[in-house]
Design an enzyme around this catalytic site. Structure first.
Site, PDB file in Angstrom:
ATOM      1  N   SER A  12       0.845  -1.205   0.000  1.00  0.00           N
ATOM      2  CA  SER A  12       0.000   0.000   0.000  1.00  0.00           C
ATOM      3  C   SER A  12       0.876   1.249   0.000  1.00  0.00           C
ATOM      4  CB  SER A  12      -0.908  -0.020   1.242  1.00  0.00           C
ATOM      5  OG  SER A  12      -0.160  -0.347   2.399  1.00  0.00           O
ATOM      6  N   GLU A  14       0.843   5.478   1.172  1.00  0.00           N
ATOM      7  CA  GLU A  14       0.163   6.511   1.976  1.00  0.00           C
ATOM      8  C   GLU A  14       0.420   7.899   1.382  1.00  0.00           C
ATOM      9  OE1 GLU A  14       0.543   6.171   6.290  1.00  0.00           O
ATOM     10  OE2 GLU A  14       1.079   8.291   6.357  1.00  0.00           O
ATOM     11  N   THR A  45      -3.749  10.471   5.083  1.00  0.00           N
ATOM     12  CA  THR A  45      -3.639  10.878   6.491  1.00  0.00           C
ATOM     13  C   THR A  45      -4.693  11.929   6.849  1.00  0.00           C
ATOM     14  OG1 THR A  45      -2.037  12.612   6.015  1.00  0.00           O
ATOM     15  CG2 THR A  45      -1.150  10.435   6.540  1.00  0.00           C
ATOM     16  N   ALA A  48      -5.504  15.531  13.254  1.00  0.00           N
ATOM     17  CA  ALA A  48      -6.348  15.664  14.438  1.00  0.00           C
ATOM     18  C   ALA A  48      -6.586  17.155  14.692  1.00  0.00           C
ATOM     19  CB  ALA A  48      -5.652  15.029  15.627  1.00  0.00           C
ATOM     20  N   HIS A  73      -7.325   7.688   7.079  1.00  0.00           N
ATOM     21  CA  HIS A  73      -6.869   7.644   8.466  1.00  0.00           C
ATOM     22  C   HIS A  73      -7.921   8.411   9.256  1.00  0.00           C
ATOM     23  CE1 HIS A  73      -2.337   6.929   7.536  1.00  0.00           C
ATOM     24  NE2 HIS A  73      -3.099   6.416   6.595  1.00  0.00           N
ATOM     25  N   ARG A 103      -5.163   7.428  17.518  1.00  0.00           N
ATOM     26  CA  ARG A 103      -5.463   8.455  18.503  1.00  0.00           C
ATOM     27  C   ARG A 103      -5.204   9.816  17.894  1.00  0.00           C
ATOM     28  NH1 ARG A 103      -1.447   9.962  23.283  1.00  0.00           N
ATOM     29  NH2 ARG A 103      -0.464  10.935  21.479  1.00  0.00           N
ATOM     30  N   ASP A 105      -2.516  13.273  17.234  1.00  0.00           N
ATOM     31  CA  ASP A 105      -1.853  14.256  18.107  1.00  0.00           C
ATOM     32  C   ASP A 105      -2.500  15.592  17.833  1.00  0.00           C
ATOM     33  OD1 ASP A 105       0.286  12.613  19.182  1.00  0.00           O
ATOM     34  OD2 ASP A 105       1.076  12.604  17.137  1.00  0.00           O
ATOM     35  N   TYR A 142       4.477   0.433  16.942  1.00  0.00           N
ATOM     36  CA  TYR A 142       5.729   1.189  17.129  1.00  0.00           C
ATOM     37  C   TYR A 142       6.877   0.257  17.543  1.00  0.00           C
ATOM     38  CZ  TYR A 142       2.465   5.020  16.965  1.00  0.00           C
ATOM     39  OH  TYR A 142       1.484   5.887  16.549  1.00  0.00           O
ATOM     40  N   HIS A 146       6.352   4.055  21.160  1.00  0.00           N
ATOM     41  CA  HIS A 146       5.738   5.377  20.978  1.00  0.00           C
ATOM     42  C   HIS A 146       6.450   6.376  21.891  1.00  0.00           C
ATOM     43  CE1 HIS A 146       2.616   8.525  21.472  1.00  0.00           C
ATOM     44  NE2 HIS A 146       2.444   8.285  20.191  1.00  0.00           N
ATOM     45  N   LYS A 162      -5.410  -2.573  21.448  1.00  0.00           N
ATOM     46  CA  LYS A 162      -6.025  -2.192  20.171  1.00  0.00           C
ATOM     47  C   LYS A 162      -6.393  -3.437  19.365  1.00  0.00           C
ATOM     48  CE  LYS A 162      -2.505   0.716  18.913  1.00  0.00           C
ATOM     49  NZ  LYS A 162      -1.824   1.895  18.298  1.00  0.00           N
ATOM     50  N   GLN A 173       5.067   2.408  12.524  1.00  0.00           N
ATOM     51  CA  GLN A 173       5.825   3.641  12.329  1.00  0.00           C
ATOM     52  C   GLN A 173       7.065   3.245  11.523  1.00  0.00           C
ATOM     53  OE1 GLN A 173       6.209   6.646  11.739  1.00  0.00           O
ATOM     54  NE2 GLN A 173       5.431   7.372  13.699  1.00  0.00           N
ATOM     55  N   PHE A 213      11.596  15.036  11.277  1.00  0.00           N
ATOM     56  CA  PHE A 213      10.426  14.186  11.381  1.00  0.00           C
ATOM     57  C   PHE A 213      10.680  13.037  12.361  1.00  0.00           C
ATOM     58  CE2 PHE A 213       6.964  11.983   8.937  1.00  0.00           C
ATOM     59  CZ  PHE A 213       6.066  13.023   9.088  1.00  0.00           C
ATOM     60  N   HIS A 263       4.001  -1.050   3.634  1.00  0.00           N
ATOM     61  CA  HIS A 263       3.200   0.167   3.479  1.00  0.00           C
ATOM     62  C   HIS A 263       4.202   1.291   3.239  1.00  0.00           C
ATOM     63  CE1 HIS A 263      -0.172   2.929   4.316  1.00  0.00           C
ATOM     64  NE2 HIS A 263       0.660   3.637   5.060  1.00  0.00           N
TER      65      HIS A 263
HETATM   66  P1  FAD Z   1      -2.436   5.011  20.901  1.00  0.00           P
HETATM   67  O1  FAD Z   1      -2.372   3.606  20.364  1.00  0.00           O
HETATM   68  O2  FAD Z   1      -3.680   5.433  21.538  1.00  0.00           O
HETATM   69  O3  FAD Z   1      -1.165   5.251  21.761  1.00  0.00           O
HETATM   70  C1  FAD Z   1      -0.751   6.553  22.153  1.00  0.00           C
HETATM   71  C2  FAD Z   1       0.061   6.500  23.432  1.00  0.00           C
HETATM   72  O4  FAD Z   1      -0.787   6.216  24.550  1.00  0.00           O
HETATM   73  C3  FAD Z   1       1.138   5.410  23.478  1.00  0.00           C
HETATM   74  O5  FAD Z   1       2.218   5.910  24.217  1.00  0.00           O
HETATM   75  C4  FAD Z   1       0.472   4.250  24.202  1.00  0.00           C
HETATM   76  O6  FAD Z   1       1.407   3.431  24.892  1.00  0.00           O
HETATM   77  C5  FAD Z   1      -0.461   4.978  25.168  1.00  0.00           C
HETATM   78  N1  FAD Z   1      -1.746   4.262  25.339  1.00  0.00           N
HETATM   79  C6  FAD Z   1      -2.469   3.660  24.368  1.00  0.00           C
HETATM   80  N2  FAD Z   1      -3.619   3.173  24.863  1.00  0.00           N
HETATM   81  C7  FAD Z   1      -3.628   3.449  26.177  1.00  0.00           C
HETATM   82  C8  FAD Z   1      -4.559   3.207  27.229  1.00  0.00           C
HETATM   83  N3  FAD Z   1      -5.707   2.570  26.991  1.00  0.00           N
HETATM   84  N4  FAD Z   1      -4.242   3.662  28.467  1.00  0.00           N
HETATM   85  C9  FAD Z   1      -3.083   4.344  28.702  1.00  0.00           C
HETATM   86  N5  FAD Z   1      -2.160   4.588  27.743  1.00  0.00           N
HETATM   87  C10 FAD Z   1      -2.430   4.173  26.489  1.00  0.00           C
HETATM   88  N6  FAD Z   1      -1.218  11.029  13.118  1.00  0.00           N
HETATM   89  C11 FAD Z   1      -2.148  11.873  12.622  1.00  0.00           C
HETATM   90  O7  FAD Z   1      -2.431  12.897  13.266  1.00  0.00           O
HETATM   91  N7  FAD Z   1      -2.773  11.638  11.431  1.00  0.00           N
HETATM   92  C12 FAD Z   1      -2.527  10.520  10.707  1.00  0.00           C
HETATM   93  O8  FAD Z   1      -3.116  10.320   9.659  1.00  0.00           O
HETATM   94  C13 FAD Z   1      -1.576   9.577  11.204  1.00  0.00           C
HETATM   95  N8  FAD Z   1      -1.314   8.421  10.560  1.00  0.00           N
HETATM   96  C14 FAD Z   1      -0.453   7.515  11.116  1.00  0.00           C
HETATM   97  C15 FAD Z   1      -0.267   6.282  10.475  1.00  0.00           C
HETATM   98  C16 FAD Z   1       0.591   5.326  11.003  1.00  0.00           C
HETATM   99  C17 FAD Z   1       0.749   4.003  10.298  1.00  0.00           C
HETATM  100  C18 FAD Z   1       1.304   5.603  12.198  1.00  0.00           C
HETATM  101  C19 FAD Z   1       2.261   4.615  12.761  1.00  0.00           C
HETATM  102  C20 FAD Z   1       1.120   6.815  12.842  1.00  0.00           C
HETATM  103  C21 FAD Z   1       0.236   7.770  12.327  1.00  0.00           C
HETATM  104  N9  FAD Z   1      -0.011   8.992  12.966  1.00  0.00           N
HETATM  105  C22 FAD Z   1      -0.925   9.879  12.444  1.00  0.00           C
HETATM  106  C23 FAD Z   1       0.694   9.339  14.218  1.00  0.00           C
HETATM  107  C24 FAD Z   1      -0.126   8.966  15.456  1.00  0.00           C
HETATM  108  O9  FAD Z   1      -1.359   9.653  15.458  1.00  0.00           O
HETATM  109  C25 FAD Z   1       0.687   9.358  16.682  1.00  0.00           C
HETATM  110  O10 FAD Z   1       1.807   8.540  16.794  1.00  0.00           O
HETATM  111  C26 FAD Z   1      -0.099   9.417  17.988  1.00  0.00           C
HETATM  112  O11 FAD Z   1       0.740  10.036  18.962  1.00  0.00           O
HETATM  113  C27 FAD Z   1      -0.497   8.077  18.547  1.00  0.00           C
HETATM  114  O12 FAD Z   1      -1.522   7.503  17.854  1.00  0.00           O
HETATM  115  P2  FAD Z   1      -1.869   5.946  18.122  1.00  0.00           P
HETATM  116  O13 FAD Z   1      -3.088   5.645  17.369  1.00  0.00           O
HETATM  117  O14 FAD Z   1      -0.696   5.105  17.925  1.00  0.00           O
HETATM  118  O15 FAD Z   1      -2.219   6.047  19.688  1.00  0.00           O
END
Ligand code: FAD
Length: 290
Positions: A12, A14, A45, A48, A73, A103, A105, A142, A146, A162, A173, A213, A263
């Site tokens: 894929s 992105e 992408t 947020a 996304h 999630r 940022d 990650y 992360h 998840k 990542q 980055f 990807h």
């Molecule tokens: P989570 O999986 O929710 O994790 C975030 C942090 O919180 C981690 O440190 C984790 O250990 C902790 N955590 C997770 N769940 C819990 C819980 N239940 N309780 C307590 N702690 C917890 N960003 C964008 O803004 N737009 C995009 O389109 C985008 N695309 C991406 C695509 C890929 C393939 C990747 C790898 C990253 C992408 N990102 C994007 C970046 C991503 O949004 C950031 O890395 C963000 O900080 C974390 O998102 P996540 O979904 O991994 O979060």
């Protein structure tokens, strides 16, 4: 890597949603060029906190209308459940069947609420509750952990949350240490994770941008790569050639070890990803043993 070998490989690309008309026009050319290689899907992408949301929707629907399977996304931070639900309904109506659930940022300095869903596992749960099994859900992984994770161990546990919430597959990542990916897979397999974890690959095209980055997202550039890139200075041709060699070699190792696909973070450019694609012979399905 044992469980990874059982999955069908998928490939894929992105994109990020362009800001200008010129960027839009350029993306259409890049998209068409990449589509000719028949990847399994494209993804777009999403910013947020509102920064790119409309542009993401436009790009996704435009790609879908061209008959190209596209995964938006979708991040939950800064959005209400109602907003997310409407978006899921729109995507479903327009034939989207895959979502990259994150999630996200919030942009720095942006105040206000973090939203009703705080972590990606809650978003995955919400998508399942709202849309049942309609969407194939991808989540982020990650291998180098992360940047906000309290510990490596907790990050792995949070990744598993998840998966348990109903994700179908994960995209990592980007990384340049293949061992971090292999170790991540061993650890999550030992925890009972049984979904494809597809390496996210960032072609190397520009030293300064890559460093900036990588510092932000917690990806490490190994010293030998950094030193070599630094030594090239403004010599763009040498940076591209070295980057292509390093990343191709890394992808070969991943594929040989059984990674379930790749990807590509295309950064809206065709050539860097396509060079790696062609070096790997990915258009020749026999060669990579599906
Ligand atoms: P989570 O999986 O929710 O994790 C975030 C942090 O919180 C981690 O440190 C984790 O250990 C902790 N955590 C997770 N769940 C819990 C819980 N239940 N309780 C307590 N702690 C917890 N960003 C964008 O803004 N737009 C995009 O389109 C985008 N695309 C991406 C695509 C890929 C393939 C990747 C790898 C990253 C992408 N990102 C994007 C970046 C991503 O949004 C950031 O890395 C963000 O900080 C974390 O998102 P996540 O979904 O991994 O979060």
């Amino acid at each position: 890597m044992e469980t990874q070998k059982q999955f069908k490989r998928r490939f894929s690309f992105e994109f990020f949603p362009p800001k200008t008309e010129e960027g839009k026009a350029k993306l259409q050319v890049v998209r068409d060029e990449l589509a000719r290689r028949k990847p399994d899907f494209f993804s777009v992408t999403y910013g947020a906190g509102g920064s790119t949301q409309e542009r993401t929707i436009d790009a996704v629907l435009n790609f879908q209308d061209q008959g190209i399977s596209t995964a938006p996304h979708l991040s939950c931070v800064g959005s209400s459940k109602q907003e997310i639900a409407s978006l899921l309904d729109l995507y479903k109506e327009r034939g989207v069947n895959r979502i990259v659930a994150l999630r996200g940022d919030l942009p720095s300095g942006m105040g206000g609420s973090a939203g009703e869903l705080k972590y990606a596992n809650e978003l995955v749960e919400f998508i399942r509750e709202h849309s049942g099994n309609h969407f194939n859900i991808e989540v982020a992984a990650y291998p180098e952990f992360h940047p906000q994770a309290p510990s490596a161990e907790e990050d792995l546990i949070n990744f598993k949350r998840k998966v348990d919430a109903g994700s179908n597959s994960a995209i990592t990542q980007y990384f340049y240490n293949v061992d971090s990916y292999f170790y991540f897979i061993d650890r999550v397999e030992a925890m009972g994770v049984n979904i494809p974890v597809v390496p996210g690959i960032m072609p190397i095209t520009n030293y300064t941008n890559l460093v900036r980055f990588s510092d932000m997202c917690g990806a490490e550039i190994p010293r030998w790569i950094r030193k070599q890139l630094e030594a090239y200075g403004d010599d763009k041709a040498s940076i591209l050639k070295f980057g292509e060699e390093v990343v191709t070699r890394m992808c070969e190792q991943l594929i040989d070890a059984g990674a379930p696909g790749i990807h590509f973070y295309s950064m809206n450019q065709a050539e860097p990803s396509l060079k790696i694609w062609d070096n790997l012979g990915l258009s020749d399905k026999e060669k990579i043993k599906f």
